[in-house]
Design a protein around this motif. Structure first.
Motif, PDB file in Angstrom:
ATOM      1  N   SER B  77      44.029  35.104  26.434  1.00  0.00           N
ATOM      2  CA  SER B  77      45.263  35.805  27.338  1.00  0.00           C
ATOM      3  C   SER B  77      46.653  34.859  26.914  1.00  0.00           C
ATOM      4  O   SER B  77      47.591  35.161  27.340  1.00  0.00           O
ATOM      5  CB  SER B  77      44.731  34.231  28.819  1.00  0.00           C
ATOM      6  N   THR B  81      48.957  38.135  27.373  1.00  0.00           N
ATOM      7  CA  THR B  81      50.253  38.229  28.015  1.00  0.00           C
ATOM      8  C   THR B  81      51.821  38.766  27.251  1.00  0.00           C
ATOM      9  O   THR B  81      52.227  38.427  28.142  1.00  0.00           O
ATOM     10  CB  THR B  81      50.315  36.536  28.990  1.00  0.00           C
ATOM     11  N   PHE B  85      53.684  41.642  28.286  1.00  0.00           N
ATOM     12  CA  PHE B  85      55.202  41.256  28.654  1.00  0.00           C
ATOM     13  C   PHE B  85      56.514  41.941  27.804  1.00  0.00           C
ATOM     14  O   PHE B  85      56.778  43.372  28.608  1.00  0.00           O
ATOM     15  CB  PHE B  85      56.140  39.659  28.155  1.00  0.00           C
ATOM     16  N   ALA B 149      46.492  42.774  31.766  1.00  0.00           N
ATOM     17  CA  ALA B 149      48.101  42.008  31.552  1.00  0.00           C
ATOM     18  C   ALA B 149      49.084  43.530  31.415  1.00  0.00           C
ATOM     19  O   ALA B 149      50.437  42.848  32.365  1.00  0.00           O
ATOM     20  CB  ALA B 149      48.282  40.885  30.298  1.00  0.00           C
ATOM     21  N   ASN B 152      49.692  44.062  35.589  1.00  0.00           N
ATOM     22  CA  ASN B 152      50.455  43.168  36.323  1.00  0.00           C
ATOM     23  C   ASN B 152      51.736  43.706  36.171  1.00  0.00           C
ATOM     24  O   ASN B 152      52.460  43.500  36.827  1.00  0.00           O
ATOM     25  CB  ASN B 152      48.808  42.148  36.112  1.00  0.00           C
ATOM     26  N   LEU B 153      51.798  43.044  35.161  1.00  0.00           N
ATOM     27  CA  LEU B 153      53.613  42.890  34.449  1.00  0.00           C
ATOM     28  C   LEU B 153      54.618  44.530  34.867  1.00  0.00           C
ATOM     29  O   LEU B 153      55.635  43.834  34.913  1.00  0.00           O
ATOM     30  CB  LEU B 153      53.615  42.663  33.153  1.00  0.00           C
ATOM     31  N   LEU B 191      53.405  36.342  35.872  1.00  0.00           N
ATOM     32  CA  LEU B 191      53.343  35.441  34.087  1.00  0.00           C
ATOM     33  C   LEU B 191      51.849  34.905  34.227  1.00  0.00           C
ATOM     34  O   LEU B 191      50.822  34.961  33.449  1.00  0.00           O
ATOM     35  CB  LEU B 191      54.301  35.381  33.093  1.00  0.00           C
ATOM     36  N   THR B 194      49.041  36.104  35.398  1.00  0.00           N
ATOM     37  CA  THR B 194      48.495  37.454  34.312  1.00  0.00           C
ATOM     38  C   THR B 194      47.620  36.541  33.589  1.00  0.00           C
ATOM     39  O   THR B 194      46.696  36.501  32.554  1.00  0.00           O
ATOM     40  CB  THR B 194      49.693  37.879  34.212  1.00  0.00           C
ATOM     41  N   PHE B 195      48.704  35.886  32.856  1.00  0.00           N
ATOM     42  CA  PHE B 195      47.638  34.069  32.425  1.00  0.00           C
ATOM     43  C   PHE B 195      46.377  34.082  32.865  1.00  0.00           C
ATOM     44  O   PHE B 195      45.714  33.831  32.256  1.00  0.00           O
ATOM     45  CB  PHE B 195      48.282  33.396  31.624  1.00  0.00           C
ATOM     46  N   THR B 198      43.656  37.126  33.460  1.00  0.00           N
ATOM     47  CA  THR B 198      43.286  37.301  31.746  1.00  0.00           C
ATOM     48  C   THR B 198      42.249  36.632  31.892  1.00  0.00           C
ATOM     49  O   THR B 198      41.089  36.828  30.376  1.00  0.00           O
ATOM     50  CB  THR B 198      44.592  38.230  30.786  1.00  0.00           C
TER      51      THR B 198
END
Lengths: 342, 260
Positions: B77, B81, B85, B149, B152-153, B191, B194-195, B198
């Motif tokens: 993760s 992540t 990003f 990820a 989401n980001l 962030l 997301t971490f 995942t």
């Protein structure tokens, strides 16, 4: 602060295949307050963004001072831009927002602190340093954005409709403020707006833009009193713009005489609604067809037997008695009639 | 009129809870039986016990699986992540021909059957001379969770007004600097979320872990082997623990996404 000139040479800009700026040439002197004025979609914001380096030019060259900055990234240009929605950094407090540019210049902490607090004082927010952007009002945000842009002492300040989000009263106050700040710092201001009143009240020169080209470049009173084209006239609030064929419909001695004196290659004429004199008269040439009240003045529309409509405004109390279907004669001083090129 | 409407409303309400109940029924059964003293997964419920939980805690194989799973999931993760990003930043901030196709490519691992990812990675990496191991599992699972990820980001990043960064550039910030000083803080909650998200996906993942692994076990593999070698009631206890952890993490992630 060192003020810089701007020179735009033959700028073209295309978005995909749409030409938004067409062979644009403009020289702005050091310390000038130049306004790019025009309706939305005329390319004024794109032009400003190209000066800031936020948009590439498709062709042409941009000089700031003596430096050709055409392919220089925004952070290396001696410009600072202020946006309509201020774009304050939401995760930084007011002090950090104002000091951000200085932090990037690697000044030491004490100098940054000193300079930001003197700016906080200047904009009347000295006790707000720890507030976050969402905790202050629109007008205060606007001043923070201005301080953030000016603290880095740019050679050119670019303003993209900075007063657009404020209410009418605050906007008037800020117009005066901005003008003051301009004369205090003496740096070059390039100001984008679609509001003719804003442009007239602040600028030393106005660039009226239409579809990516300069429609008219002149100082404010010249633009207001002597527009060159019907587009400029309309934008400056002339409500009576007529082509030659329209004027043939007019029996009025006064205006026809003027036209006969003019040379024949003239295309259009215009005059302000307030410059027309109304004389109520039975069997007059014109008939009033509409009447609207605007506080300090009345606006009328009058029509003649040929169907030509003329807009009139008056603050005269006698005139306010006129009702719809009243018959009137209209006269106008020849010197108030302006000839237009197109 | 109002009356019939409220009856319909109530029916829908009941239906909603019925569906939720059906979905969660197996898990509820599992939780109940994790406290049942019987060795067999059958009614009636015998005595209340926490014995299975003690067994799990003291079983070195479960502990080994758990540790491996935690380490791998954490690495996965973190890796996903960070990479996502930068990936999301470039996807959101660039405009080039074929961007939408590339976007699709980034998201395909989400729809490709996991077993295909597992097999192809195993064959490819073995051909390259890599032995199946937890490292390979980490790589495989990173590929599996990356699309999530990135989604989401980039979703969050596209909500950040463009002119925030432009203002920073105009004040003298370089692109890299504005990415870290303006965009990164604005994505803070996303962030973290997301971490966590995942992490839970990697933690539960079985197929890739099974294909890219020889001898080390992860928790899902351990659970699976215990089931294959004959029913062990301790599984219920493990399942309950994993479910509760996933639920907590998942809810936290949801809350963080809402905070932006």
């Amino acid at each position: 602060m060192i003020s810089k000139s701007i020179n735009l040479i033959n700028i073209n800009k295309k978005f995909n295949s749409v030409e938004v700026i067409k062979s644009f040439n403009l020289k702005i002197n050091e310390g000038e307050f130049v306004t790019l004025l025009g309706p939305s979609g005329c390319g004024k914001t794109t032009l400003l963004r190209m000066i800031a380096g936020l948009e590439y030019v498709s062709s042409g060259e941009i000089f700031i001072g003596d430096e050709n900055v055409t392919s220089v990234p925004p952070n290396k240009r001696d410009t600072s831009i202020m946006f309509q929605d201020y774009a304050l950094f939401p995760h930084m407090n007011i002090e950090q927002n104002i000091g951000y540019g200085l932090k990037l210049k690697k000044l030491d902490k004490n100098t940054i602190k000193e300079k930001t607090s003197s700016w906080l004082k200047k904009i009347g927010l000295e006790n707000y340093n720890n507030r976050m952007p969402y905790e202050i009002s629109g007008g205060q945000r606007q001043r923070v954005a201005l301080a953030r842009s000016l603290i880095v002492e740019p050679g050119v300040l670019l303003l993209d409709e900075p007063l657009g989000a404020l209410d009418a009263n605050l906007r008037k106050t800020m117009q005066v403020e901005l003008k003051k700040i301009h004369s205090e710092f003496g740096i070059t201001f390039v100001y984008v707006t679609h509001d003719q009143e804003e442009a007239l009240s602040m600028s030393s020169r106005i660039v009226l833009m239409n579809e990516g080209e300069i429609e008219q470049l002149s100082n404010p009173n010249e633009l207001y009193d002597k527009p060159n084209t019907s587009f400029a006239a309309k934008f400056m609030g002339f409500s009576n713009i007529y082509s030659i064929s329209d004027i043939q419909l007019l029996n009025s001695e006064n205006i026809i005489k003027h036209l006969k004196e003019e040379n024949t290659n003239l295309n259009k004429i215009c005059f302000r609604s307030k410059d027309i004199e109304i004389n109520p008269q039975k069997n007059g040439e014109f008939k009033i067809i509409s009447k609207n009240y605007y506080g300090d003045l009345y606006k009328f529309q009058a029509i003649n037997s040929n169907g030509l409509i003329i807009n009139i405004s008056s603050s005269d109390n006698k005139i306010s008695n006129l009702e719809i279907n009243s018959e009137v004669n209209l006269t106008i001083d020849n010197s108030k009639i302006i000839s237009l090129q197109k | 009129m109002n009356n019939s409407k409220s009856i319909l409303n109530n029916l829908l309400y009941i239906l909603f809870f019925f569906i939720i109940f059906i979905i969660y029924l197996p898990i509820i059964v599992m939780i109940i039986f994790s406290f049942n003293s019987s060795k067999y997964q059958i009614m009636p419920f015998r005595d209340f016990t926490t014995e299975w939980y003690y067994r799990v805690i003291n079983d070195t194989q479960y502990l080994e699986g758990l540790t491996n799973s935690l380490v791998v999931s954490f690495t996965v993760s973190l890796l996903a992540t960070i990479l996502a990003f930068f990936c999301a930043y470039s996807l959101v901030n660039s405009n080039f021909r074929g961007k939408s196709i590339l976007n699709l490519f980034f998201l395909t691992p989400l729809v490709v059957p996991l077993i295909l990812i597992g097999i192809s990675l195993r064959f490819y990496l073995s051909a390259q001379g890599y032995e199946p191991s937890l490292y390979l599992v980490t790589i495989g699972q990173s590929i599996f969770v990356m699309p999530l990820a990135i989604l989401n980001l980039s979703n969050r990043m596209s909500q950040i007004p463009k002119n925030l960064e432009e203002a920073a550039w105009s004040l003298g910030s370089s692109r890299i600097r504005s990415m870290f000083e303006i965009i990164l803080p604005s994505c803070k909650f996303s962030l973290i979320a997301t971490f966590i998200l995942t992490f839970t996906f990697a933690f539960d993942e079985f197929i890739i872990a099974y294909f890219l692994n020889n001898f080390s076990i992860t928790l899902p593999i351990k659970i699976w082997t215990s089931l294959v070698t004959g029913f062990d009631p301790a599984i219920n206890a493990v399942g309950t623990l994993v479910f509760l952890t996933s639920l907590t993490l998942g809810l936290t992630a949801q809350l963080l996404f809402m905070k932006k």
